[in-house]
Design a protein around this motif. Sequence first.
Motif, mmCIF file in Angstrom:
data_model
loop_
_atom_site.group_PDB
_atom_site.id
_atom_site.type_symbol
_atom_site.label_atom_id
_atom_site.label_comp_id
_atom_site.label_asym_id
_atom_site.label_seq_id
_atom_site.Cartn_x
_atom_site.Cartn_y
_atom_site.Cartn_z
ATOM 1 N N GLY A 1 0.791 -1.215 0.000
ATOM 2 C CA GLY A 1 0.000 0.000 0.000
ATOM 3 C C GLY A 1 0.827 1.271 0.000
ATOM 4 O O GLY A 1 0.312 2.352 0.312
ATOM 5 N N LEU A 2 2.081 1.171 -0.361
ATOM 6 C CA LEU A 2 2.994 2.314 -0.351
ATOM 7 C C LEU A 2 3.173 2.869 -1.759
ATOM 8 O O LEU A 2 3.104 2.129 -2.742
ATOM 9 N N GLY A 3 3.394 4.167 -1.857
ATOM 10 C CA GLY A 3 3.623 4.787 -3.149
ATOM 11 C C GLY A 3 2.351 5.084 -3.918
ATOM 12 O O GLY A 3 2.391 5.337 -5.129
ATOM 13 N N THR A 4 1.212 5.094 -3.236
ATOM 14 C CA THR A 4 -0.067 5.438 -3.865
ATOM 15 C C THR A 4 -0.301 6.946 -3.766
ATOM 16 O O THR A 4 0.435 7.658 -3.079
ATOM 17 N N ASN A 5 -1.351 7.419 -4.411
ATOM 18 C CA ASN A 5 -1.696 8.835 -4.294
ATOM 19 C C ASN A 5 -2.059 9.193 -2.861
ATOM 20 O O ASN A 5 -1.736 10.281 -2.373
ATOM 21 N N ASP A 6 -2.776 8.286 -2.190
ATOM 22 C CA ASP A 6 -3.168 8.528 -0.802
ATOM 23 C C ASP A 6 -1.979 8.466 0.149
ATOM 24 O O ASP A 6 -1.870 9.270 1.081
ATOM 25 N N THR A 7 -1.135 7.483 -0.056
ATOM 26 C CA THR A 7 -0.033 7.233 0.883
ATOM 27 C C THR A 7 1.285 7.172 0.123
ATOM 28 O O THR A 7 1.900 6.110 -0.025
ATOM 29 N N PRO A 8 1.750 8.309 -0.388
ATOM 30 C CA PRO A 8 3.017 8.330 -1.115
ATOM 31 C C PRO A 8 4.211 8.115 -0.192
ATOM 32 O O PRO A 8 4.121 8.302 1.030
ATOM 33 N N ILE A 9 5.293 7.723 -0.797
ATOM 34 C CA ILE A 9 6.534 7.505 -0.043
ATOM 35 C C ILE A 9 7.212 8.843 0.200
ATOM 36 O O ILE A 9 7.223 9.728 -0.657
ATOM 37 N N PHE A 10 7.767 9.015 1.399
ATOM 38 C CA PHE A 10 8.564 10.215 1.673
ATOM 39 C C PHE A 10 9.823 9.801 2.445
ATOM 40 O O PHE A 10 9.906 8.705 3.007
ATOM 41 N N ASP A 11 10.826 10.667 2.456
ATOM 42 C CA ASP A 11 12.113 10.354 3.074
ATOM 43 C C ASP A 11 11.946 10.034 4.557
ATOM 44 O O ASP A 11 11.202 10.727 5.268
ATOM 45 N N ASN A 12 12.624 8.985 4.995
ATOM 46 C CA ASN A 12 12.657 8.605 6.414
ATOM 47 C C ASN A 12 11.254 8.330 6.974
ATOM 48 O O ASN A 12 10.981 8.596 8.142
ATOM 49 N N MET A 13 10.384 7.783 6.156
ATOM 50 C CA MET A 13 9.006 7.590 6.593
ATOM 51 C C MET A 13 8.902 6.614 7.766
ATOM 52 O O MET A 13 8.029 6.768 8.624
ATOM 53 N N HIS A 14 9.763 5.638 7.825
ATOM 54 C CA HIS A 14 9.756 4.707 8.956
ATOM 55 C C HIS A 14 10.067 5.446 10.254
ATOM 56 O O HIS A 14 9.345 5.312 11.257
ATOM 57 N N GLU A 15 11.121 6.233 10.241
ATOM 58 C CA GLU A 15 11.535 6.958 11.447
ATOM 59 C C GLU A 15 10.485 7.992 11.863
ATOM 60 O O GLU A 15 10.189 8.146 13.055
ATOM 61 N N ARG A 16 9.918 8.716 10.890
ATOM 62 C CA ARG A 16 8.894 9.718 11.203
ATOM 63 C C ARG A 16 7.631 9.056 11.755
ATOM 64 O O ARG A 16 6.989 9.574 12.678
ATOM 65 N N SER A 17 7.286 7.907 11.207
ATOM 66 C CA SER A 17 6.087 7.206 11.660
ATOM 67 C C SER A 17 6.287 6.619 13.051
ATOM 68 O O SER A 17 5.341 6.572 13.856
ATOM 69 N N LYS A 18 7.483 6.165 13.341
ATOM 70 C CA LYS A 18 7.774 5.633 14.679
ATOM 71 C C LYS A 18 7.566 6.696 15.751
ATOM 72 O O LYS A 18 7.138 6.385 16.870
ATOM 73 N N LEU A 19 7.855 7.944 15.419
ATOM 74 C CA LEU A 19 7.669 9.020 16.394
ATOM 75 C C LEU A 19 6.179 9.251 16.665
ATOM 76 O O LEU A 19 5.782 9.482 17.814
ATOM 77 N N LEU A 20 5.336 9.174 15.622
ATOM 78 C CA LEU A 20 3.904 9.340 15.839
ATOM 79 C C LEU A 20 3.351 8.230 16.722
ATOM 80 O O LEU A 20 2.547 8.484 17.622
ATOM 81 N N VAL A 21 3.798 7.002 16.471
ATOM 82 C CA VAL A 21 3.378 5.884 17.323
ATOM 83 C C VAL A 21 3.890 6.096 18.743
ATOM 84 O O VAL A 21 3.171 5.894 19.725
ATOM 85 N N GLY A 22 5.134 6.535 18.849
ATOM 86 C CA GLY A 22 5.715 6.785 20.171
ATOM 87 C C GLY A 22 4.990 7.878 20.931
ATOM 88 O O GLY A 22 4.857 7.816 22.154
ATOM 89 N N ALA A 23 4.493 8.873 20.207
ATOM 90 C CA ALA A 23 3.739 9.942 20.862
ATOM 91 C C ALA A 23 2.467 9.383 21.490
ATOM 92 O O ALA A 23 2.105 9.727 22.621
ATOM 93 N N THR A 24 1.778 8.507 20.754
ATOM 94 C CA THR A 24 0.563 7.901 21.303
ATOM 95 C C THR A 24 0.898 7.005 22.482
ATOM 96 O O THR A 24 0.174 6.992 23.492
#
Length: 380
Positions: A86-109
Amino acid sequence: MKEATYIYDDEILKYRFNDTHPFNQMRVKMTTDLLMSAQFLQKQDIVKPRIATEAELELVHSKSFIDAVRKAGHGELDEKEASKFGLGTNDTPIFDNMHERSKLLVGATLTAVEAVMEGNSRKALSLAGGLHHGFSGRSSGFCIYNDTAVAIEFIRKKFGKKVLYIDTDAHHGDGTQYIFYSKDDVMTYSVHETGRYLFPGTGHITELGDDIGYGYSINLPLDAYTEDDSFKHVFSTSLERAIERFKPDVIFSQNGVDSHFRDPMTHLNLTSESFEYIPRFVDSLAKRYTDGKWIAVGGGGYNLWEVVPRMWAQVWLAMTGETAPRGQLPKEFIETYKSKCPSTFPMLWEDALHDYIEIPRRTEITEKNIATLERLMNHL
């Protein structure tokens, strides 16, 4: 014990697909600035988020998906392989360091969860989260890792507590629902616009769970153009019945505000009246059923300027026992953001309804929602 804790750091703004993508975390900063300029939020209320560990992500996500997200964010995943996840779609495009950025959002919760479950705070809010379309093995609908599902599973595994998940986003909370579809210690409750017209097309009243989880998945799909009075009636009636039956230890709520009448991506017709009501009703339930324990996250909301900061502010105000303010927004906030706004900048806490159009089908819509409520109540 603190009454409420607010999770925030500017680093969460780096979860950003591109400059034109509708999912823009600047809305979290704007909400924070609004609350601080109005002196409803103080520096001592704010806790910086931690980063989620790989093991925490693996509570709900497959290793292959996590590895794919990591590779994608470093330019190491080809287009064909990315599409499987499900990566690289119009809804959910790939961006630099997406794993690291997403880990921070999960960590915030997870930081919000720990504040409540470890007894440091009765309530906690992390508006950066609420990515309820993420599945165990794929991304979807602007959501990579499903922070809400990780957090709920964290509560189940580490604290052994029952969780009532309340989702008031206009879009059905499909990823979170299906991750817990066969569990009886998590009840997922989603009130949303019917999938006849809106992504993801799920959330039917007949989606009730599977195996021992049957009856613990609750869906209330509303007709397009539903207005405040109808929404508040069916929401409060069904949620009260659900919590009475389930008797959770803690409430976890996702607070999408894309059901506002000015949101560009949905077809519901709610005003600030509903968004003042929702968190205060949830707070009242927490006081009666979970000893006040309530964890909240953000979610959808795509009118960055006219809607999201004022509506999301109401969640924090409800947590801290403030009545919904009236009148002009703080001068500092207006001076900071008005000149940047490409549309009409809101000057008041409450909606100015000059552009609100009443729907001629109001009676019909209300009757259809009541019929849906009655069907749902038979399952509750």
